[in-house]
Structure formats: structure tokens, C-alpha cells
Design a protein around this motif. Structure first.
Motif, PDB file in Angstrom:
ATOM      1  N   VAL A  79      72.049  -3.828  13.221  1.00 43.50           N
ATOM      2  CA  VAL A  79      72.782  -3.012  12.047  1.00 43.50           C
ATOM      3  C   VAL A  79      73.885  -3.523  12.038  1.00 43.50           C
ATOM      4  O   VAL A  79      74.894  -4.067  12.169  1.00 43.50           O
ATOM      5  N   ILE A  81      76.278  -3.041   8.876  1.00 36.79           N
ATOM      6  CA  ILE A  81      77.675  -2.295   7.223  1.00 36.79           C
ATOM      7  C   ILE A  81      77.700  -4.006   6.483  1.00 36.79           C
ATOM      8  O   ILE A  81      78.798  -4.775   6.705  1.00 36.79           O
ATOM      9  N   TYR A  82      77.055  -4.065   5.033  1.00 34.24           N
ATOM     10  CA  TYR A  82      77.384  -5.613   4.183  1.00 34.24           C
ATOM     11  C   TYR A  82      77.670  -5.413   3.292  1.00 34.24           C
ATOM     12  O   TYR A  82      78.665  -6.162   2.656  1.00 34.24           O
ATOM     13  N   TYR A  90      77.142   0.275   2.640  1.00 34.09           N
ATOM     14  CA  TYR A  90      75.784   0.425   2.543  1.00 34.09           C
ATOM     15  C   TYR A  90      75.620  -0.527   4.152  1.00 34.09           C
ATOM     16  O   TYR A  90      75.748  -1.224   4.546  1.00 34.09           O
ATOM     17  N   SER A  91      74.238  -0.349   4.551  1.00 36.38           N
ATOM     18  CA  SER A  91      74.257  -0.913   5.495  1.00 36.38           C
ATOM     19  C   SER A  91      72.018  -1.648   5.509  1.00 36.38           C
ATOM     20  O   SER A  91      71.503  -1.098   5.156  1.00 36.38           O
ATOM     21  N   HIS A  92      71.776  -2.472   6.725  1.00 36.86           N
ATOM     22  CA  HIS A  92      70.970  -3.278   7.159  1.00 36.86           C
ATOM     23  C   HIS A  92      70.236  -2.581   8.270  1.00 36.86           C
ATOM     24  O   HIS A  92      71.450  -3.411   9.481  1.00 36.86           O
ATOM     25  N   THR A 108      74.135   4.325   6.764  1.00 33.97           N
ATOM     26  CA  THR A 108      75.093   3.654   7.551  1.00 33.97           C
ATOM     27  C   THR A 108      74.832   4.895   8.657  1.00 33.97           C
ATOM     28  O   THR A 108      74.428   4.651   9.302  1.00 33.97           O
ATOM     29  N   ILE A 122      76.303  -3.423  16.410  1.00 36.02           N
ATOM     30  CA  ILE A 122      76.326  -2.616  15.577  1.00 36.02           C
ATOM     31  C   ILE A 122      77.857  -3.762  14.696  1.00 36.02           C
ATOM     32  O   ILE A 122      78.535  -4.729  15.094  1.00 36.02           O
ATOM     33  N   ALA A 124      79.696  -5.219  10.300  1.00 36.17           N
ATOM     34  CA  ALA A 124      80.373  -5.420   9.399  1.00 36.17           C
ATOM     35  C   ALA A 124      80.621  -6.220   9.095  1.00 36.17           C
ATOM     36  O   ALA A 124      81.634  -7.256  10.141  1.00 36.17           O
TER      37      ALA A 124
END
Length: 198
Positions: A79, A81-82, A90-92, A108, A122, A124
Motif C-alpha cells: 500500500v 500513501i501517495y 490518497y492511497s494506491h 487510505t 505500508i 508513504a
């Protein structure tokens, strides 16, 4: 951009936003914390995933998604957090199936609930951590300044966005530091968002 690995530290109840919780992520190789305000359902789902001995009688939505993914040999790889815009993270979710990688947009809180269940890392981006990460730096503040910070913090109206507008950036930074020292990360996150907006 550099990816920074995070670990779930825990969840705390929001005293200022009814029904909201603060999810706290720790920087694995650093001192920063990333507080994220989440809803009650997501907080419950994450808490159940963290406490492995707790098993709900029927599967939650995230459990169902994990079962579905396992059945069709879909592996959650990570994961990320971009970005952070106006206090929203916002996350992918990066999945792999049949040696083919897929990227999905996700809230997220949902992404983290799934990552915990899949034992997936996880991350970022450093830009997110630079913008929203909080560092505990109690040694930099002397006792007299702490008393002033507490006064500012106690009289602030954290749950009213307009209530924060009357404070200067310097006052908001002091209030945020006080919130961090008292480990009230949800209030610290709200103050951070107000500082970022300015």
C-alpha cells in the motif's frame, strides 16, 4: 520520490469529532508519526485485524475482500500513501495476479485494513511525510514555553475549523506541539491541516 515504510502504531478515539478516530502510523526507520482521521467502521475493522485473537462471528467487508482475493490468487503486495490534499490522504493498493501487477485507488483506511490482513507493507512518499509527518521534539521546548503552549491548546476550538483561523501560524505550531506531547494525535492532525492550508 522516495518511499518511507510505515507501521501501524494504534488507534485513538477523537474527542473533537464525533464518531471519528485517529489512526497512527509510525515511520519504521525514523521518528515521525503520521496521524490519519478515519471513520468508526474502518477503525473497528483495523482494530480487529491488529488484535488477531478477536474474531467477529461473521466476516467484515475487508475480511470478505481478503477471502475473495485469496480464492482468485490475488496477492496484495503493498500500500502506498501517495498524496495529501486538503487534509485527505490518497492511497494506491498494488496487487499481483498471475505475475501481472495492478494498481487500484483506495481510501487510505480501507487500504490499511487490507494491508494488515495480508501482512503487506505500508509506505508513504517522502513528500507526504514531509508535509504531514509529526516529530516528537519535547527536548526543544523549555518548561516556561510548555505552560504557554498548554494555555493556547486548552483554549483552542479544535473541532471548529473557523475557530483556528484566529490563531497565528506560530500559535498553531505551539498548539500542535502541545497536542503531540500529550499524544493527542487526532488534534495534532487537525492543527497540521490548518497549518498546511495556510
Amino acid at each position: 520520490m522516495k518511499l518511507i515504510k510505515l507501521a501501524v502504531k494504534g488507534i485513538s478515539y477523537s474527542h473533537s469529532q464525533n464518531g471519528a478516530y485517529a489512526l497512527i502510523l509510525d515511520e519504521v526507520e525514523g521518528a515521525r508519526k503520521l496521524p490519519i482521521v478515519i471513520g468508526a467502521f474502518e477503525a473497528q475493522s483495523i482494530a480487529i485485524a491488529i488484535e488477531e485473537e478477536i474474531s467477529p462471528p461473521r466476516p467484515l467487508t475487508h475480511d470478505l475482500f481478503k477471502t475473495f482475493a485469496d480464492r482468485y490468487q490475488i496477492v496484495l503486495k503493498e500500500v502506498i500513501i501517495y498524496k495529501l490534499i486538503d487534509g485527505v490522504f490518497y492511497s494506491h493498493i498494488i496487487y499481483e495476479q498471475n505475475d501481472e501487477e495492478q494498481v487500484f485507488e483506495a481510501r487510505t483506511s480501507d487500504a490499511i485494513a487490507l494491508a494488515i490482513r495480508s501482512y503487506a507493507p505500508i509506505y508513504a512518499y517522502d513528500t507526504v511525510m514531509d508535509k504531514a509527518g509529526i516529530i516528537l521534539s519535547g527536548d526543544q521546548i523549555n518548561h516556561e514555553e510548555e505552560e504557554d503552549d498548554d494555555d493556547l491548546y486548552e483554549h483552542s476550538i479544535i473541532d471548529d475549523e473557523n475557530g483556528l483561523k484566529k490563531y497565528s501560524l506560530d500559535e498553531l505550531n505551539k498548539m500542535m506541539q502541545s497536542a503531540i506531547e500529550s499524544e493527542d494525535y487526532e488534534k495534532a492532525a487537525l492543527l497540521r491541516d490548518e497549518i498546511t492550508k495556510r
